[in-house]
Design a protein around this motif. Structure first.
Motif, mmCIF file in Angstrom:
data_model
loop_
_atom_site.group_PDB
_atom_site.id
_atom_site.type_symbol
_atom_site.label_atom_id
_atom_site.label_comp_id
_atom_site.label_asym_id
_atom_site.label_seq_id
_atom_site.Cartn_x
_atom_site.Cartn_y
_atom_site.Cartn_z
ATOM 1 N N GLY A 1 0.800 -1.215 0.000
ATOM 2 C CA GLY A 1 0.000 0.000 0.000
ATOM 3 C C GLY A 1 0.831 1.262 0.000
ATOM 4 N N ASP B 1 1.340 -1.213 -4.930
ATOM 5 C CA ASP B 1 -0.123 -1.112 -5.005
ATOM 6 C C ASP B 1 -0.721 -2.511 -4.838
ATOM 7 O OD1 ASP B 1 -2.583 -0.016 -5.260
ATOM 8 O OD2 ASP B 1 -2.484 0.263 -7.431
ATOM 9 N N THR B 2 -0.451 -3.112 -3.665
ATOM 10 C CA THR B 2 -0.841 -4.509 -3.433
ATOM 11 C C THR B 2 -2.053 -4.643 -2.531
ATOM 12 O OG1 THR B 2 0.893 -4.497 -1.741
ATOM 13 C CG2 THR B 2 1.407 -5.560 -3.822
ATOM 14 N N GLU B 3 -2.497 -3.562 -1.903
ATOM 15 C CA GLU B 3 -3.655 -3.685 -1.023
ATOM 16 C C GLU B 3 -4.905 -4.085 -1.802
ATOM 17 O OE1 GLU B 3 -3.198 -3.983 1.900
ATOM 18 O OE2 GLU B 3 -2.038 -2.430 2.886
ATOM 19 N N ARG B 4 -5.094 -3.491 -2.964
ATOM 20 C CA ARG B 4 -6.244 -3.870 -3.782
ATOM 21 C C ARG B 4 -6.125 -5.321 -4.240
ATOM 22 N NH1 ARG B 4 -4.927 1.297 -4.679
ATOM 23 N NH2 ARG B 4 -6.570 2.886 -4.622
ATOM 24 N N ARG C 1 -4.488 -7.588 -2.637
ATOM 25 C CA ARG C 1 -4.688 -8.401 -1.441
ATOM 26 C C ARG C 1 -6.168 -8.573 -1.136
ATOM 27 N NH1 ARG C 1 -2.059 -12.451 0.695
ATOM 28 N NH2 ARG C 1 -2.196 -12.560 2.961
ATOM 29 N N PHE C 2 -6.942 -7.534 -1.315
ATOM 30 C CA PHE C 2 -8.395 -7.643 -1.116
ATOM 31 C C PHE C 2 -8.974 -8.732 -2.021
ATOM 32 C CE2 PHE C 2 -9.928 -3.359 0.804
ATOM 33 C CZ PHE C 2 -8.979 -3.471 1.807
ATOM 34 N N GLN C 3 -8.559 -8.699 -3.303
ATOM 35 C CA GLN C 3 -9.089 -9.668 -4.267
ATOM 36 C C GLN C 3 -8.719 -11.096 -3.899
ATOM 37 O OE1 GLN C 3 -7.611 -8.419 -8.097
ATOM 38 N NE2 GLN C 3 -8.533 -6.385 -7.928
ATOM 39 N N ASP D 1 -15.697 -5.913 2.451
ATOM 40 C CA ASP D 1 -14.835 -4.728 2.357
ATOM 41 C C ASP D 1 -14.664 -4.071 3.723
ATOM 42 O OD1 ASP D 1 -14.368 -4.972 -0.353
ATOM 43 O OD2 ASP D 1 -16.066 -3.702 -0.920
ATOM 44 N N ASP E 1 -3.739 5.698 0.101
ATOM 45 C CA ASP E 1 -3.902 4.483 -0.708
ATOM 46 C C ASP E 1 -5.381 4.259 -0.951
ATOM 47 O OD1 ASP E 1 -2.961 2.206 -2.112
ATOM 48 O OD2 ASP E 1 -3.442 0.948 -0.396
ATOM 49 N N ILE E 2 -5.970 3.289 -0.301
ATOM 50 C CA ILE E 2 -7.387 2.981 -0.540
ATOM 51 C C ILE E 2 -8.300 3.857 0.310
ATOM 52 C CG2 ILE E 2 -9.144 1.186 -0.311
ATOM 53 C CD1 ILE E 2 -7.036 -0.878 -0.962
ATOM 54 N N LYS E 3 -7.922 4.039 1.536
ATOM 55 C CA LYS E 3 -8.807 4.634 2.543
ATOM 56 C C LYS E 3 -8.506 6.113 2.750
ATOM 57 C CE LYS E 3 -10.440 3.474 7.228
ATOM 58 N NZ LYS E 3 -10.199 2.571 8.387
#
Length: 709
Positions: free
Chosen positions: A18, A22-25, A27-29, A45, A195-197
């Motif tokens: 993150g 850009d691995t958080e997305r 990782r979610f998948q 989520d 990052d995502i949040k």
């Protein structure tokens, strides 16, 4: 040490997922897929967002709250690791844009560096090696090596201690709430990268510096990193590649023999991962792509500079050209003026495709460097580009596209020339013979070399066979890889002057940014281009083949020096605030001419009537000197040499020459008396130069001598 916003720092500690990657997305998948496989239900989520920055143990405890105490979290995590690793091994680690540039700057500032990640060491090491960033870090502290994971500060405190630093001496880069809590509690200089949040007010309160992305962080960091000066000729290119693609639209002498070097030096910290260069010369295309590199030869110091990471594309292959415009952050337009109207059509298609694409990863504006030997070339390019866009889209979209990108005029101060097809043919033929000898299989069926400029069909077929034979060996790094493919000869002048309009250009090592580029264009046009042409006309009339050889002729050399001094005198009055650049370019020009043994007079002397147009490189200076009552005999002689060259060497029509003289003198902003005097001087001078030539011009001179303008 680095002083960053008044903080003296000696270390930099990076979270991994993150923050750098850009691995958080991703990782979610993978966690959703793994949980669906093992428990028939995807992790939500809400749960995954709360896991950001947590250790494996803390994430498991949270999973038990969401999905029950018997949830097989360890098995789900293991399966997610397998899926993620398979993706990364096939597609590579998705690196945050700007990461490599940030890491290079921090490392070159002397900082000690470490990774502080919640991931297991096995995963962290594979990702860092896969992304080719492991080399930047002195050590790793991983989630399976500390007692208490984030948000506890143990991992950052441990990393700082192992670097023999105090936490307050370290920049700590994070992307999550838990990570920032950990870094803040440790006492570091916290840097939050979104990052995502979206960060909460509480998180921001614990954050010293907040950036929307890594590129914004890079721009902030650049304010505290000293710029690298102009590179030395034999200085190595940066080893690290950034994530940028750049293009050269026109792989000719300047594009391939100069701008490719500018792009390869880039900012001194990193260089583009890919350079795309377009050409219609099939031989150049196949040669460069077969050798996987080429070299520029600097004869003044017997140095060959190898250009790598460059792929030549076919200028007539529309998909390849569109890809260049879709992917590039910077594109250099190295096109002759007459090619602008036709090339504007493919540029327009590329920009429209970029505008319309929903999948494009590079959503930043393109920075265009317009390399055209013409004052205010940008407006000519924009005129034809606007016309081309209006043929394929509506006016609103066309205007949006034109205002979205940065268009920058430039001034190139270096002479470069490319090898002829025949010279390249001879070079490749010799290398192929050596290649076959290396394989103990000498080729005895080579085709006899010709001195013609163009290749025969038989020669082209033979070269294609040679290149196919060598391609695999060169790309595999065999011994012939060390035998450079020489494509261009170049002078050593380093800087390119660029209009200061794009933020991308501020750190480029070979670029001198200029607010008023028209001043430099006028100096280049009249001092360099004008003197170059006049010198070539004079040298050609005296039978010299190249500029370098001509400068051995005392008369030619003295004329060149007098001419430069005379032009400088007028420009110093016209542009008084550019004396430093004027002196520099004058000395650079004469130095280049003295060693320009590969610079044919025939090439430099071409198109004399275009160069003798009103307000151009010769008559513009002549008009200025007449207006200011400055000495102008050498300029006058230069114009005479140009017309004499057109008549004697090029054998242009005498009536055309007379009409050209009358029309362009008539346009000059001087008195009628001065115009008539100038006409008389031109006619008499030309007649003197043609005294030994039987031309109708000598008879016409008597008829028009007394005519008014």
């Amino acid at each position: 040490m680095l002083i960053f916003h008044d903080y003296p720092v000696q270390g930099a500690l990076f979270d991994m997922d993150g923050t750098m990657f850009d691995t958080e997305r991703l990782r979610f998948q993978t966690l959703k897929q793994a949980s669906n496989e093992l428990i028939g239900q995807e992790f939500s989520d809400e749960y995954l967002m709360q896991c950001l920055g947590l250790s494996a143990k803390a994430s498991e405890q949270l999973a038990q709250k969401f999905y029950g105490t018997d949830v097989p979290y360890t098995a789900i995590r293991k399966r997610a690791d397998e899926i993620e690793l398979a993706f990364v091994r096939q597609n590579g680690v998705p690196i945050k844009k700007g990461l490599i540039q940030v890491l290079e700057r921090l490392r070159k500032s002397g900082l000690r560096m470490a990774v502080a990640t919640s991931s297991r060491r096995a995963i962290a090491e594979e990702y860092l090696i896969n992304a080719n960033v492991y080399k930047f870090f002195d050590l790793l502290v991983c989630g399976d090596e500390v007692e208490q994971g984030k948000p506890h500060p143990e991992i950052f405190i441990t990393a700082a201690q192992r670097l023999n630093l105090q936490p307050q001496q370290c920049l700590m880069f994070e992307d999550s709430e838990n990570g920032i809590n950990s870094a803040s509690e440790a006492g570091g200089v916290t840097i939050l990268l979104k990052d995502i949040k979206e960060p909460s007010d509480q998180v921001l309160a614990q954050t010293r510096f907040y950036y929307q992305d890594m590129n914004e962080c890079l721009n902030a960091l650049d304010q505290y990193i000293p710029e690298m000066g102009m590179p030395q000729l034999q200085e190595s290119f940066p080893q690290s590649l950034n994530q940028l693609t750049v293009g050269i639209h026109g792989f000719g002498a300047i594009g391939g023999g100069y701008l490719a070097q500018v792009l390869s030096h880039w900012d001194g910290f990193t260089r583009p991962q890919r350079i795309l260069a377009s050409t219609r010369n099939r031989l150049y295309l196949e040669s460069v792509n077969s050798f996987a590199s080429y070299s520029i030869r600097y004869n003044q110091c017997s140095y060959d500079e190898r250009i790598e990471n460059l792929t030549v594309i076919d200028a007539d292959n529309q998909p390849q050209m569109l890809d260049m415009y879709m992917q590039s952050s910077l594109i250099v337009l190295c096109l002759p003026e007459q090619a602008i109207p036709s090339e504007a059509k493919i540029i327009a298609k590329g920009l429209l495709a970029r505008f319309m694409s929903q999948e494009i990863q590079n959503d930043e504006p393109i920075t265009f460097l317009i390399v055209l030997n013409k004052v205010c070339a940008k407006y000519l390019v924009l005129k034809h580009l606007r016309e081309a866009l209006l043929e394929i889209t509506d006016e609103d979209i066309a205007e949006h596209i034109l205002t979205e990108h940065y268009f920058c005029d430039t001034v190139v101060n270096r002479m470069a020339s490319k090898l002829t097809d025949q010279a390249l043919y001879r070079q490749l033929n010799i290398k192929h013979q050596l290649f076959k000898q290396y394989q103990s299989d000498l080729n005895e069926d080579s085709i006899e070399l010709s001195d013609e400029t163009a290749l025969t069909e038989q020669q082209e077929q033979y070269l294609s066979s040679c290149l196919d034979d060598m391609k695999g060996q060169f790309q595999a790094g065999q011994f012939l890889q060390n035998m450079d493919l020489i494509l261009f000869h170049s002078e050593t002048d380093m800087p390119i002057y660029v209009e200061n309009r794009s933020p991308l250009l501020h750190k480029m090592r070979q670029m001198i940014l200029v607010d008023q580029i028209s001043d430099i264009q006028i100096i280049k046009n009249r001092l360099w281009n004008g003197c170059h042409a006049m010198l070539a006309w004079y040298a050609s009339l005296n039978g010299h083949e190249t500029i370098g050889i001509a400068m051995a002729d005392l008369a030619v050399r003295q004329y060149a020096e007098r001419l430069v001094d005379e032009v400088k005198l007028g420009l110093a009055n016209l542009i008084p605030n550019q004396k430093k650049q004027l002196d520099r370019m004058a000395e650079s020009f004469l130095n280049s001419c003295r060693s320009a043994y590969k610079d044919p007079c025939e090439r430099v002397a071409r198109e004399p009537l275009r160069k003798l147009n009103f307000n151009e490189r010769v008559l513009g200076s002549l008009e200025n000197h007449i207006q200011q009552q400055l000495p102008h005999q050498n300029l006058l002689n230069g114009a005479i040499y140009g017309y004499a060259h057109a008549l004697k060497i090029l054998e242009l029509d005498e009536i055309l020459i007379v009409q050209h003289i009358q029309k362009n003198v008539a346009y000059m902003d001087v008195t009628e008396t001065q115009k008539k005097q100038l006409l008389d001087q031109l006619y008499q001078g030309i007649q003197h130069e043609l005294a030994d030539v039987d031309l109708a011009f000598n008879e016409m001179f008597g008829e028009i001598k007394s005519e008014s303008v």
